[in-house]
Motif scaffolding. Structure first.
Motif, mmCIF file in Angstrom:
data_model
loop_
_atom_site.group_PDB
_atom_site.id
_atom_site.type_symbol
_atom_site.label_atom_id
_atom_site.label_comp_id
_atom_site.label_asym_id
_atom_site.label_seq_id
_atom_site.Cartn_x
_atom_site.Cartn_y
_atom_site.Cartn_z
ATOM 1 N N LYS A 82 0.829 -1.212 0.000
ATOM 2 C CA LYS A 82 0.000 0.000 0.000
ATOM 3 C C LYS A 82 0.859 1.256 0.000
ATOM 4 C CE LYS A 82 -4.386 -0.892 -0.212
ATOM 5 N NZ LYS A 82 -5.168 -0.289 -1.335
ATOM 6 N N LYS A 83 1.927 1.239 0.807
ATOM 7 C CA LYS A 83 2.829 2.393 0.872
ATOM 8 C C LYS A 83 3.506 2.626 -0.474
ATOM 9 C CE LYS A 83 3.921 2.431 5.813
ATOM 10 N NZ LYS A 83 4.942 2.161 6.846
ATOM 11 N N GLU A 84 3.916 1.539 -1.123
ATOM 12 C CA GLU A 84 4.554 1.641 -2.444
ATOM 13 C C GLU A 84 3.570 2.187 -3.478
ATOM 14 O OE1 GLU A 84 5.978 -2.302 -3.173
ATOM 15 O OE2 GLU A 84 7.726 -2.080 -1.840
ATOM 16 N N GLU A 85 2.312 1.738 -3.377
ATOM 17 C CA GLU A 85 1.264 2.198 -4.288
ATOM 18 C C GLU A 85 1.036 3.707 -4.134
ATOM 19 O OE1 GLU A 85 -3.509 1.631 -4.895
ATOM 20 O OE2 GLU A 85 -2.407 -0.079 -4.050
ATOM 21 N N LEU A 86 0.963 4.178 -2.872
ATOM 22 C CA LEU A 86 0.780 5.607 -2.608
ATOM 23 C C LEU A 86 1.960 6.412 -3.126
ATOM 24 C CD1 LEU A 86 -0.733 5.693 1.002
ATOM 25 C CD2 LEU A 86 -1.884 6.237 -1.114
ATOM 26 N N SER A 87 3.146 5.868 -2.964
ATOM 27 C CA SER A 87 4.362 6.535 -3.439
ATOM 28 C C SER A 87 4.333 6.698 -4.963
ATOM 29 C CB SER A 87 5.588 5.725 -3.014
ATOM 30 O OG SER A 87 6.765 6.324 -3.486
ATOM 31 N N GLU A 88 3.868 5.643 -5.650
ATOM 32 C CA GLU A 88 3.764 5.682 -7.121
ATOM 33 C C GLU A 88 2.727 6.713 -7.578
ATOM 34 O OE1 GLU A 88 5.569 4.151 -9.600
ATOM 35 O OE2 GLU A 88 6.866 3.643 -7.908
ATOM 36 N N ILE A 89 1.606 6.800 -6.854
ATOM 37 C CA ILE A 89 0.559 7.779 -7.175
ATOM 38 C C ILE A 89 1.117 9.197 -7.069
ATOM 39 C CG2 ILE A 89 -1.645 8.780 -6.414
ATOM 40 C CD1 ILE A 89 -2.485 5.934 -5.575
ATOM 41 N N LYS A 90 1.815 9.468 -5.957
ATOM 42 C CA LYS A 90 2.406 10.801 -5.745
ATOM 43 C C LYS A 90 3.429 11.130 -6.822
ATOM 44 C CE LYS A 90 1.753 10.785 -0.722
ATOM 45 N NZ LYS A 90 2.397 10.647 0.588
ATOM 46 N N LYS A 91 4.197 10.126 -7.201
ATOM 47 C CA LYS A 91 5.225 10.314 -8.233
ATOM 48 C C LYS A 91 4.578 10.688 -9.574
ATOM 49 C CE LYS A 91 8.540 7.200 -8.230
ATOM 50 N NZ LYS A 91 9.249 5.918 -8.553
ATOM 51 N N GLU A 92 3.467 9.996 -9.910
ATOM 52 C CA GLU A 92 2.780 10.289 -11.180
ATOM 53 C C GLU A 92 2.149 11.680 -11.152
ATOM 54 O OE1 GLU A 92 -0.557 8.572 -14.299
ATOM 55 O OE2 GLU A 92 -0.073 7.362 -12.537
ATOM 56 N N ILE A 93 1.597 12.087 -10.009
ATOM 57 C CA ILE A 93 1.008 13.433 -9.890
ATOM 58 C C ILE A 93 2.085 14.493 -10.141
ATOM 59 C CG2 ILE A 93 -0.013 15.115 -8.280
ATOM 60 C CD1 ILE A 93 -1.511 12.730 -6.983
#
Length: 412
Positions: free
Chosen positions: A31-42
């Protein structure tokens, strides 16, 4: 034999418990990795927009950029809300443990005070002194046994009191940490919500600037045409995934019958079962509309645009409203997919009983998460704005066959 079975069961239980704990940790890490990827794409999308020229910024591609950012921010906020709820639950559990432990310490102290009063009143007798007080051997034995047990309990209570005090200190530290973590989550969620509102405002300004440009409108229509099969692909993937899960479930049941000591396999995926829901098919012709005060802007099937001279195929209907109204579930169901598709924006798919699914797209805000069980009329999100106005795209599917929603919806 019985003892051996007990040990086997205990070992299996401990192994299962450790395995569950490890799987939970893996899920948290994922979940933490997923959130990190979302922030990176934003951040990437923000950079891409900033690098555009003034002219390029006033285009449909920039509008798509904002739409994608809004979708990702919605996903981020929903995830943070879930984490906040989980943290609040953890805090309530820790508080309950602290309360129980405080009560236990209170009782242990009472017991110890009673012991001290007894010693003060009668004095602490040695084991030998009882031989001079009692004539009967039976009474002698019972008194000796009682004193031994009394002394043992006192030592146990004292030891437990010390341990409980240490445990209480640890729990209080844990509670403070959990409160701080929850506060951080709340602040992060509020920041992302503020960012989402800013993106919605920027998106509206951009829309007003390009709304009357026919070329930009053509780009939006082309984007829909190019991705019109993406929703059917999503539904096909859902059907295959649910079919595979059902086969695995039946295989586990068969395996459990033949293996007496089988370890239960933990399931961390969302529950997409629809068996407990009311009949979806029974709603045909009298189904409530997913949005109030709307009119059908584009019908099911082929649609011609005389001004732009375009022909598009619609797998559902487009319902036009005057503002960003709330979108509601037309029947009981479970949120089985949330995605973003060019031309359609944020898409939510809800699975219903009898292999039916409904699709809601062009959403500006999303209130649900994958796996959420929805009641009839539950809020799903809010209608988003496109170049053609506030439009909700709505579809109904029976397995892999798309249906005409107007046949299902109640006549206005």
């Amino acid at each position: 034999m019985v003892k051996s079975s007990k040990y086997k069961f205990l070992l299996l239980f401990l192994f299962s418990f450790c395995f569950l704990g490890f799987a939970q940790q893996q899920k948290i890490k994922q979940k933490k990795e997923e959130l990190s990827e979302i922030k990176k794409e934003i951040r990437l999308l923000e950079t891409q927009y900033k690098q555009k020229s003034s002219k390029e910024k006033k285009s449909y591609s920039s509008f798509q950029n904002f739409n994608r950012q809004k979708f990702l921010l919605n996903k981020l906020i929903t995830n943070l809300k879930k984490q906040e709820q989980d943290k609040a639950y953890q805090i309530s559990l820790t508080k309950r443990k602290i309360s129980d432990l405080e009560e236990e310490i209170k009782q242990l102290r009472k017991n110890y005070v009673k012991y001290l009063i007894s010693i003060n009143k009668y004095g602490e007798q040695s084991e030998w002194s009882i031989f001079f007080d009692l004539s009967s051997m039976q009474r002698l034995f019972l008194r000796y046994k009682y004193l031994k047990e009394f002394s043992k309990r006192r030592e146990q209570d004292l030891s437990k009191l010390k341990t409980s005090k240490k445990d209480l200190q640890k729990l209080n530290v844990k509670l403070e940490n959990e409160k701080n973590e929850k506060q951080l989550l709340v602040r992060e969620k509020q920041k992302e919500e503020k960012d989402l509102l800013a993106k919605i405002s920027e998106s509206k300004r951009l829309l007003n600037a390009i709304r009357k440009d026919k070329n930009e409108l053509k780009k939006e229509i082309n984007a829909k045409n190019n991705t019109k099969d993406k929703i059917s692909d999503l539904i096909s993937n859902l059907i295959e995934a649910e079919k595979k899960k059902e086969e695995e479930r039946l295989a586990r049941l068969k395996n459990n019958k033949t293996t007496a000591t089988a370890i239960p396999e933990p399931n961390y995926d969302v529950d997409l079962t629809t068996t407990d829901f009311s009949s979806f098919a029974a709603q045909k012709g009298k189904m409530n509309w997913p949005i109030s005060r709307g009119t059908v802007f584009k019908k099911f099937g082929q649609n011609r645009n005389a001004k732009l001279k375009t022909v598009t195929v619609n797998h559902g209907i487009d319902i036009k409203v005057q503002s960003s109204l709330e979108v509601k579930a037309v029947a009981e169901g479970v949120v089985s997919a949330i995605d973003w598709i060019p031309g359609y924006g944020s898409v939510v798919i809800v699975s219903h009983k009898g292999d039916y699914r409904t699709v809601y797209s062009h959403l500006e805000e999303i209130f649900v998460s994958e796996g959420d069980k929805l009641k009839f009329n539950s809020g799903i999100g809010k209608v988003g704005e496109s170049l053609e106005g506030y439009i909700l795209h709505f579809e109904i599917w029976k397995s892999r066959n798309n249906q005409n929603p107007e046949i299902w919806l109640a006549k206005k």
